[in-house]
Design a protein around this motif. Structure first.
Motif, PDB file in Angstrom:
ATOM      1  N   VAL A 258      39.527 -32.702 -71.373  1.00  0.00           N
ATOM      2  CA  VAL A 258      39.063 -31.787 -72.422  1.00  0.00           C
ATOM      3  C   VAL A 258      39.623 -30.426 -72.032  1.00  0.00           C
ATOM      4  CG1 VAL A 258      37.038 -30.701 -73.459  1.00  0.00           C
ATOM      5  CG2 VAL A 258      36.967 -33.127 -72.830  1.00  0.00           C
ATOM      6  N   TYR A 259      40.444 -29.851 -72.892  1.00  0.00           N
ATOM      7  CA  TYR A 259      41.115 -28.583 -72.589  1.00  0.00           C
ATOM      8  C   TYR A 259      40.342 -27.434 -73.225  1.00  0.00           C
ATOM      9  CZ  TYR A 259      44.937 -31.630 -71.205  1.00  0.00           C
ATOM     10  OH  TYR A 259      45.691 -32.597 -70.589  1.00  0.00           O
ATOM     11  N   VAL A 260      40.216 -26.342 -72.486  1.00  0.00           N
ATOM     12  CA  VAL A 260      39.468 -25.193 -73.017  1.00  0.00           C
ATOM     13  C   VAL A 260      40.220 -23.897 -72.709  1.00  0.00           C
ATOM     14  CG1 VAL A 260      37.943 -25.135 -70.974  1.00  0.00           C
ATOM     15  CG2 VAL A 260      37.203 -24.015 -73.054  1.00  0.00           C
ATOM     16  N   GLY A 261      40.243 -23.006 -73.676  1.00  0.00           N
ATOM     17  CA  GLY A 261      40.906 -21.724 -73.502  1.00  0.00           C
ATOM     18  C   GLY A 261      40.364 -20.697 -74.487  1.00  0.00           C
ATOM     19  N   ARG A 262      41.095 -19.573 -74.632  1.00  0.00           N
ATOM     20  CA  ARG A 262      40.639 -18.448 -75.469  1.00  0.00           C
ATOM     21  C   ARG A 262      39.192 -18.053 -75.083  1.00  0.00           C
ATOM     22  NH1 ARG A 262      42.555 -17.124 -80.192  1.00  0.00           N
ATOM     23  NH2 ARG A 262      41.790 -15.167 -79.366  1.00  0.00           N
ATOM     24  N   ILE A 263      38.896 -18.105 -73.785  1.00  0.00           N
ATOM     25  CA  ILE A 263      37.524 -17.833 -73.315  1.00  0.00           C
ATOM     26  C   ILE A 263      37.344 -16.315 -73.274  1.00  0.00           C
ATOM     27  CG2 ILE A 263      35.869 -18.211 -71.434  1.00  0.00           C
ATOM     28  CD1 ILE A 263      37.842 -20.558 -70.542  1.00  0.00           C
ATOM     29  N   ARG A 264      36.433 -15.832 -74.064  1.00  0.00           N
ATOM     30  CA  ARG A 264      36.269 -14.367 -74.150  1.00  0.00           C
ATOM     31  C   ARG A 264      34.859 -14.009 -74.564  1.00  0.00           C
ATOM     32  NH1 ARG A 264      38.177 -16.884 -78.499  1.00  0.00           N
ATOM     33  NH2 ARG A 264      38.138 -15.932 -80.560  1.00  0.00           N
ATOM     34  N   GLU A 265      34.495 -12.779 -74.215  1.00  0.00           N
ATOM     35  CA  GLU A 265      33.149 -12.325 -74.571  1.00  0.00           C
ATOM     36  C   GLU A 265      33.043 -12.065 -76.061  1.00  0.00           C
ATOM     37  OE1 GLU A 265      30.892  -9.080 -72.514  1.00  0.00           O
ATOM     38  OE2 GLU A 265      32.032  -9.909 -70.820  1.00  0.00           O
ATOM     39  N   ASP A 266      31.866 -12.343 -76.625  1.00  0.00           N
ATOM     40  CA  ASP A 266      31.567 -11.957 -78.007  1.00  0.00           C
ATOM     41  C   ASP A 266      30.620 -10.772 -77.902  1.00  0.00           C
ATOM     42  OD1 ASP A 266      30.622 -11.585 -80.537  1.00  0.00           O
ATOM     43  OD2 ASP A 266      29.559 -13.510 -80.654  1.00  0.00           O
ATOM     44  N   ASP A 267      31.137  -9.567 -78.152  1.00  0.00           N
ATOM     45  CA  ASP A 267      30.272  -8.398 -77.962  1.00  0.00           C
ATOM     46  C   ASP A 267      29.463  -8.062 -79.211  1.00  0.00           C
ATOM     47  OD1 ASP A 267      32.201  -7.346 -79.527  1.00  0.00           O
ATOM     48  OD2 ASP A 267      33.108  -6.056 -77.977  1.00  0.00           O
ATOM     49  N   SER A 268      29.462  -8.979 -80.202  1.00  0.00           N
ATOM     50  CA  SER A 268      28.646  -8.723 -81.396  1.00  0.00           C
ATOM     51  C   SER A 268      27.193  -9.182 -81.193  1.00  0.00           C
ATOM     52  CB  SER A 268      29.246  -9.444 -82.605  1.00  0.00           C
ATOM     53  OG  SER A 268      29.089 -10.839 -82.490  1.00  0.00           O
ATOM     54  N   VAL A 269      26.940  -9.923 -80.100  1.00  0.00           N
ATOM     55  CA  VAL A 269      25.568 -10.381 -79.788  1.00  0.00           C
ATOM     56  C   VAL A 269      25.331 -10.243 -78.284  1.00  0.00           C
ATOM     57  CG1 VAL A 269      25.288 -12.083 -81.664  1.00  0.00           C
ATOM     58  CG2 VAL A 269      26.434 -12.763 -79.550  1.00  0.00           C
ATOM     59  N   PRO A 270      24.056 -10.211 -77.842  1.00  0.00           N
ATOM     60  CA  PRO A 270      23.820 -10.201 -76.393  1.00  0.00           C
ATOM     61  C   PRO A 270      24.227 -11.560 -75.805  1.00  0.00           C
ATOM     62  CG  PRO A 270      21.801  -9.685 -77.624  1.00  0.00           C
ATOM     63  CD  PRO A 270      22.804 -10.139 -78.613  1.00  0.00           C
ATOM     64  N   ASN A 271      24.824 -11.561 -74.622  1.00  0.00           N
ATOM     65  CA  ASN A 271      25.198 -12.788 -73.894  1.00  0.00           C
ATOM     66  C   ASN A 271      25.956 -13.788 -74.776  1.00  0.00           C
ATOM     67  OD1 ASN A 271      23.663 -11.563 -71.910  1.00  0.00           O
ATOM     68  ND2 ASN A 271      21.868 -12.825 -72.353  1.00  0.00           N
ATOM     69  N   GLY A 272      26.996 -13.310 -75.441  1.00  0.00           N
ATOM     70  CA  GLY A 272      27.764 -14.194 -76.324  1.00  0.00           C
ATOM     71  C   GLY A 272      29.173 -14.430 -75.796  1.00  0.00           C
ATOM     72  N   MET A 273      29.717 -15.586 -76.114  1.00  0.00           N
ATOM     73  CA  MET A 273      31.124 -15.855 -75.773  1.00  0.00           C
ATOM     74  C   MET A 273      31.752 -16.745 -76.836  1.00  0.00           C
ATOM     75  SD  MET A 273      31.033 -18.703 -72.733  1.00  0.00           S
ATOM     76  CE  MET A 273      29.405 -18.399 -72.070  1.00  0.00           C
ATOM     77  N   ASN A 274      33.088 -16.705 -76.909  1.00  0.00           N
ATOM     78  CA  ASN A 274      33.848 -17.581 -77.788  1.00  0.00           C
ATOM     79  C   ASN A 274      34.801 -18.394 -76.944  1.00  0.00           C
ATOM     80  OD1 ASN A 274      33.099 -16.864 -80.560  1.00  0.00           O
ATOM     81  ND2 ASN A 274      33.900 -14.837 -80.017  1.00  0.00           N
ATOM     82  N   LEU A 275      35.063 -19.621 -77.382  1.00  0.00           N
ATOM     83  CA  LEU A 275      36.115 -20.393 -76.729  1.00  0.00           C
ATOM     84  C   LEU A 275      36.669 -21.444 -77.688  1.00  0.00           C
ATOM     85  CD1 LEU A 275      34.294 -23.031 -75.924  1.00  0.00           C
ATOM     86  CD2 LEU A 275      33.781 -21.678 -73.915  1.00  0.00           C
ATOM     87  N   TRP A 276      37.771 -22.053 -77.263  1.00  0.00           N
ATOM     88  CA  TRP A 276      38.536 -22.995 -78.099  1.00  0.00           C
ATOM     89  C   TRP A 276      38.740 -24.274 -77.288  1.00  0.00           C
ATOM     90  CZ3 TRP A 276      40.236 -23.863 -82.843  1.00  0.00           C
ATOM     91  CH2 TRP A 276      41.418 -24.559 -83.066  1.00  0.00           C
ATOM     92  N   ILE A 277      38.303 -25.401 -77.850  1.00  0.00           N
ATOM     93  CA  ILE A 277      38.362 -26.681 -77.115  1.00  0.00           C
ATOM     94  C   ILE A 277      39.284 -27.643 -77.863  1.00  0.00           C
ATOM     95  CG2 ILE A 277      36.995 -28.595 -76.241  1.00  0.00           C
ATOM     96  CD1 ILE A 277      34.471 -26.937 -76.718  1.00  0.00           C
ATOM     97  N   VAL A 278      40.136 -28.347 -77.136  1.00  0.00           N
ATOM     98  CA  VAL A 278      40.952 -29.407 -77.750  1.00  0.00           C
ATOM     99  C   VAL A 278      40.895 -30.645 -76.853  1.00  0.00           C
ATOM    100  CG1 VAL A 278      43.224 -30.079 -78.629  1.00  0.00           C
ATOM    101  CG2 VAL A 278      42.534 -27.680 -78.736  1.00  0.00           C
TER     102      VAL A 278
END
Ligand SMILES: NC(=O)c1ccc[n+]([C@@H]2O[C@H](COP(=O)([O-])OP(=O)(O)OC[C@H]3O[C@@H](n4cnc5c(N)ncnc54)[C@H](OP(=O)(O)O)[C@@H]3O)[C@@H](O)[C@H]2O)c1
Length: 361
Positions: free
Chosen positions: A318-338
């Motif tokens: 399971v590959y994961v990338g584009r891992i980054r903070e989401d500063d629009s909410v407290p303790n948020g993050m975004n990522l992309w899984i393939v």
């Protein structure tokens, strides 16, 4: 896997389908202890040959008594076939690993992704060994999740351990192989047809899939969600053991043949550092972090010459990338899984359940 295991008689129900076809080479490559392989398919495929370890084996049809002497049966056909035959296989003495939705949400059946909750198997096998277990033959039925859920929980588990996940928002980009062999044929035929001025005639999917995205997987249910979207929420909660996890999902079919991609927004209870998230993901078995935007490195279904990363198609991870903070909410993050939905999403995961089961038998 334990060494020197007694070779077993293994049935694959749905051996000619998208998942079943993937399963045979996986059993072969991983050295699963198969003494005899018994492939089953529909009456349309009776006598059709599948290849296993260089041998041509003819598909059989399901009929009363067909599971006699089978030690383990992988079900890769449909909900209806599992409903009719899985318990019969278990009653005949086989361990059943079911990839359909039939038993996934049954409270008496564990829903397994071995890296995440494979520890449940020890108790299950101990129960099965009791002379009078509470569940009867059903104790030998184990379920594998929906393909979208399998790859998702692989990434959620280490993040939950690190920072306690409270809410996820998932948007999926699912290949046609998730809808089976007929949907793959439909995308191929429509794509070729459109270059030859032929109008697409959707039969398997609700609309034209060539050069299109369809925000509709499964049937529509109450509240406007599809069955696929509901499965992602319910199955993720069950596998992660987080009954209160907030999940919302939009599932979209896209015109790719293999792999599902998922954009996931995650909120956690605890604060985290993105570096710690990356480290936790990289340390989790079966997960590979591909995340270097400066070199255009992120997970993809397909890659071509010159790309610095391997594609997910045909691979186990399971590959994961584009891992980054989401500063629009407290303790948020975004990522992309393939991940390859036919492998970790179905066939590989089922074989891994079989391997984990063998550790305890
Ligand atoms: N595709 C995925 O990514 C994925 C992921 C997770 C779980 N699953 C689940 O895995 C199962 C198989 O999916 P798939 O995508 O491989 O579907 P598929 O390509 O449509 O294959 C279905 C298989 O079932 C067989 N079958 C149909 N009727 C049968 C019958 N009466 N008796 C015995 N076999 C019969 C078919 O045989 P014929 O070739 O003779 O028709 C074929 O081998 C489904 O339950 C699905 O929900 C799929």
């Amino acid at each position: 896997m334990k060494q020197n295991l007694r070779p077993m008689r293994i049935a694959v129900v749905g051996a000619t389908g998208a998942v079943g076809k993937e399963m045979l080479p996986i059993l072969e490559a991983r050295g699963f202890p198969v003494a005899q392989l018994v492939p089953f398919a529909s009456a349309r495929s009776e006598g059709k040959v599948v290849s296993f370890r260089g041998h041509a084996i003819r598909c059989q049809v399901l009929k009363p008594g067909c599971f006699q002497g089978i030690d383990m049966a992988f079900f890769d056909a449909s909900d209806a076939i599992s409903k009719e035959w899985a318990l019969k296989a278990a009653e005949a003495g086989a361990w059943v690993i079911d990839n359909s939705a039939t038993y996934r949400m049954d409270p008496d059946v564990p829903l397994l992704v071995p890296e995440v909750n494979g520890s449940l198997l020890k108790k299950r096998v101990a129960e099965a060994k009791k002379p009078k277990n509470k569940l009867g033959a059903k104790v030998r039925i184990l379920a594998g999740p929906n393909c979208t859920t399998a790859q998702l929980v692989m990434v959620l588990k280490p993040i939950d351990k690190l920072a306690s996940i409270t809410r996820i928002v998932v948007s999926t980009y699912q290949s046609v192989s998730g809808a089976g062999a007929a949907a793959m044929d439909e995308l191929a035929a429509q794509t070729v047809g459109m270059f030859n001025q032929k109008k697409p005639q959707p039969k398997v999917l609700a609309h034209q899939i060539a050069f299109n995205c369809i925000p509709h997987i499964g049937g529509f249910k109450e509240g406007g969600y599809t069955s696929e979207e509901i499965k992602v929420a319910q199955e993720s909660r069950k596998i992660l053991g987080l009954p209160k996890l907030k999940v919302t999902c939009t599932a979209v079919r896209v015109p790719t043949f293999s792999c599902h991609a998922e954009s996931v927004n995650i909120q956690t209870k605890k604060k985290f550092k993105i570096a710690a998230v990356r480290k936790a993901l990289a340390a989790f078995p079966g997960v590979i972090v591909q995340d270097d935007p400066s070199k255009n490195i992120y997970p993809m279904n397909q890659t071509s010459e010159g790309d610095l990363v391997e594609s997910a198609t045909g691979r186990d991870a399971v590959y994961v990338g584009r891992i980054r903070e989401d500063d629009s909410v407290p303790n948020g993050m975004n990522l992309w899984i393939v991940s390859d939905n036919l492998r970790k999403g179905a066939a590989l995961n089922a074989v891994q359940i079989g391997e984990a089961l063998l550790e305890h038998l």
